[in-house]
Design a protein around this motif. Structure first.
Motif, short mmCIF file in Angstrom:
data_model
loop_
_atom_site.label_atom_id
_atom_site.label_comp_id
_atom_site.label_asym_id
_atom_site.label_seq_id
_atom_site.Cartn_x
_atom_site.Cartn_y
_atom_site.Cartn_z
N ILE A 169 0.96 -1.54 -0.01
CA ILE A 169 -0.11 -0.57 0.49
C ILE A 169 0.97 1.38 0.00
O ILE A 169 1.61 1.61 0.95
N PRO A 170 0.91 1.54 -1.21
CA PRO A 170 1.67 3.27 -1.05
C PRO A 170 1.80 4.46 0.02
O PRO A 170 2.58 5.10 0.41
N ASN A 171 0.24 4.21 0.01
CA ASN A 171 -0.08 5.40 1.53
C ASN A 171 -0.37 4.80 2.09
O ASN A 171 -1.44 4.97 3.38
N ALA A 172 0.87 3.37 2.84
CA ALA A 172 0.80 2.85 4.12
C ALA A 172 0.28 3.49 5.40
O ALA A 172 -0.47 3.12 6.59
N VAL A 173 0.67 4.67 5.29
CA VAL A 173 1.11 5.10 6.41
C VAL A 173 0.14 5.77 6.69
O VAL A 173 -0.20 6.01 8.14
N GLU A 174 -0.86 6.39 6.20
CA GLU A 174 -2.21 7.11 6.26
C GLU A 174 -3.30 6.01 7.38
O GLU A 174 -3.94 6.65 7.64
N ILE A 229 3.89 -3.32 -8.69
CA ILE A 229 4.32 -3.00 -7.75
C ILE A 229 4.12 -2.03 -8.04
O ILE A 229 4.43 -0.25 -7.40
N LYS A 230 5.04 -1.03 -9.23
CA LYS A 230 5.23 -0.29 -9.63
C LYS A 230 3.97 1.10 -10.30
O LYS A 230 3.97 2.03 -9.88
N LEU A 231 2.87 -0.25 -10.91
CA LEU A 231 1.62 1.22 -11.13
C LEU A 231 1.27 1.21 -9.55
O LEU A 231 0.55 2.39 -9.75
N ALA A 232 1.24 0.90 -8.28
CA ALA A 232 1.11 1.10 -6.76
C ALA A 232 1.45 2.71 -6.53
O ALA A 232 1.00 2.91 -6.42
N ASP A 233 3.12 2.53 -7.10
CA ASP A 233 3.78 3.41 -6.69
C ASP A 233 3.40 4.68 -7.49
O ASP A 233 3.77 5.53 -7.43
N GLU A 234 2.85 4.79 -8.76
CA GLU A 234 1.99 5.57 -9.83
C GLU A 234 0.54 5.89 -9.13
O GLU A 234 0.05 7.16 -9.51
N GLY A 235 0.02 5.58 -7.62
CA GLY A 235 -0.80 5.69 -7.78
C GLY A 235 -2.34 5.06 -8.59
O GLY A 235 -3.13 5.85 -8.41
N LEU A 236 -2.24 4.46 -8.95
CA LEU A 236 -2.89 3.45 -10.09
C LEU A 236 -4.03 2.12 -8.89
O LEU A 236 -4.48 2.03 -9.50
N ASP A 248 13.07 -9.53 -0.61
CA ASP A 248 14.05 -8.65 -1.59
C ASP A 248 13.63 -7.14 -2.02
O ASP A 248 14.32 -6.94 -2.34
N LEU A 249 12.91 -6.50 -1.36
CA LEU A 249 11.94 -5.16 -1.65
C LEU A 249 13.68 -4.77 -1.00
O LEU A 249 14.29 -5.12 0.06
N ASN A 250 13.46 -3.54 -1.73
CA ASN A 250 14.74 -2.02 -0.61
C ASN A 250 13.73 -1.83 0.40
O ASN A 250 11.87 -1.66 0.51
N GLU A 251 14.20 -0.55 1.58
CA GLU A 251 13.53 -0.63 2.60
C GLU A 251 12.80 0.02 2.63
O GLU A 251 11.22 0.59 3.51
N ALA A 252 12.38 1.01 1.47
CA ALA A 252 11.21 2.05 1.35
C ALA A 252 10.20 1.20 0.68
O ALA A 252 8.80 2.12 0.76
N ASN A 253 10.58 0.15 0.22
CA ASN A 253 9.16 -0.18 -0.23
C ASN A 253 7.96 -0.94 0.96
O ASN A 253 7.13 -1.97 0.68
N LYS A 254 9.92 -1.87 1.32
CA LYS A 254 9.22 -2.44 2.97
C LYS A 254 8.20 -1.67 3.78
O LYS A 254 7.30 -2.07 3.92
#
Length: 309
Positions: A169-174, A229-236, A248-254
């Motif tokens: 979830i790109p906006n997981a913090v919310e 994952i890339k589509l999700a990061d684009e807000g889709l 294997d995801l980077n820390e930002a994506n984790k």
């Protein structure tokens, strides 16, 4: 009647073409046709109706093919029994693995297995679950690794591990939650794999438990988790990933990952093989190798298995 003739009959029954069957059996078409004709003359019946295109089995031919499969399999057990008695683990062994398991599981166990069993010529194919079932039943695979339960007649399933679903979830913090439920997600925005992937079916089955699901909402589909994952990061939208794909995801994506509350929705990943499989000693070696490695990387017990069918 010979075992070779029965092999030829089974090939024609599968491919419905004498020329193609001969190619698969590595003989000339006249040789294959002659041997089948000799068998038909000996039995005084027609196994194939050659007047139809593609070639069809006659009624008695279908019964003969079913019996021929049993005879060929049982004949193969003689060599298998001898190899087991000698403790020999080797020879050609074909394994099919579904696309959503292949990239994460294969690197974990392959080097260990081929080092420990150097006499096994391991041939690995990436196949959809549908293709795996067909190939196992037709004898083109010795075993497979896929999401279960499939409950296919004549196929045995041995569970290797349980792999939870994790939300990306790109906006997981919310959300302000460390663990979520399916009801926390906007089902209108879930990104899915394309048709043919059993993980897609599992997600659809999971979401069906929520009354607000509308299948028409699932518009964006892809062939890989990386694209989702890339589509999700684009807000889709958001997507769900198998646990091992998150490692294997980077820390930002984790930081965008959220686990589900217990019991966690999960898939069951199993070793599948025909109940009459001949190379059971190699299957046991493969299972023990995978289980020993995966046990240290993934160990979840409080899960709810979501069917891939």
């Amino acid at each position: 009647m010979t075992i070779t003739q029965l092999h030829y009959v089974l090939a024609v029954a599968e491919y419905k073409n004498f020329t193609l069957a001969a190619e698969k059996c590595f003989v000339t078409q006249p040789t294959l046709s002659m041997q089948i004709q000799k068998l038909e003359d000996e039995l005084d019946i027609l196994i194939f109706d050659r007047s139809k295109k593609p070639i069809q089995l006659t009624e008695i031919g279908a019964k003969i093919v079913n019996q021929a499969k049993n005879i060929v399999n049982e004949a193969g057990r003689i060599k298998d029994i001898v190899e087991q008695q000698k403790g020999y683990i080797g020879g050609e062994f074909k394994v099919g693995i579904i696309p959503t398991v292949m990239p994460t599981l294969l690197p974990m166990f392959l080097n260990t297995f081929i080092t420990k069993y150097p006499k096994v010529n391991l041939i690995i194919e990436e196949n959809t679950t549908e293709d795996i079932i067909i190939k196992l039943k037709n004898g083109h695979l010795d075993c497979a690794i896929a999401a279960t339960p499939l409950n296919e007649e004549n196929l045995k399933e041995i569970v290797l591990y349980y792999e939870p679903f994790v939300a990306y979830i790109p906006n997981a913090v919310e959300l302000n939650k460390k663990e979520i439920e399916i009801s926390d997600l906007d089902l209108d925005t879930i990104l899915l794999l394309q048709d043919g992937h059993c993980f897609r079916n599992s997600i659809l089955n999971l979401c069906k438990n929520n009354s607000s699901l509308n299948q028409s909402h699932f518009q964006i589909e892809s062939g890989s988790f990386e694209t989702l994952i890339k589509l999700a990061d684009e807000g889709l939208g958001v997507t769900l990933l198998p646990y091992l794909h998150t490692q294997d995801l980077n820390e930002a994506n984790k930081s965008k990952l959220r686990d589900f509350k217990n019991p966690k929705p999960a898939r069951e990943v199993s070793l599948l093989y025909p109940k009459n499989e001949l190379k059971i000693h190699i299957i046991d070696a493969l299972r023990n190798t995978i289980s020993g490695i995966v046990r240290g990387a993934i160990a979840f017990n409080d899960v709810e298995i979501i069917s891939p069918k």
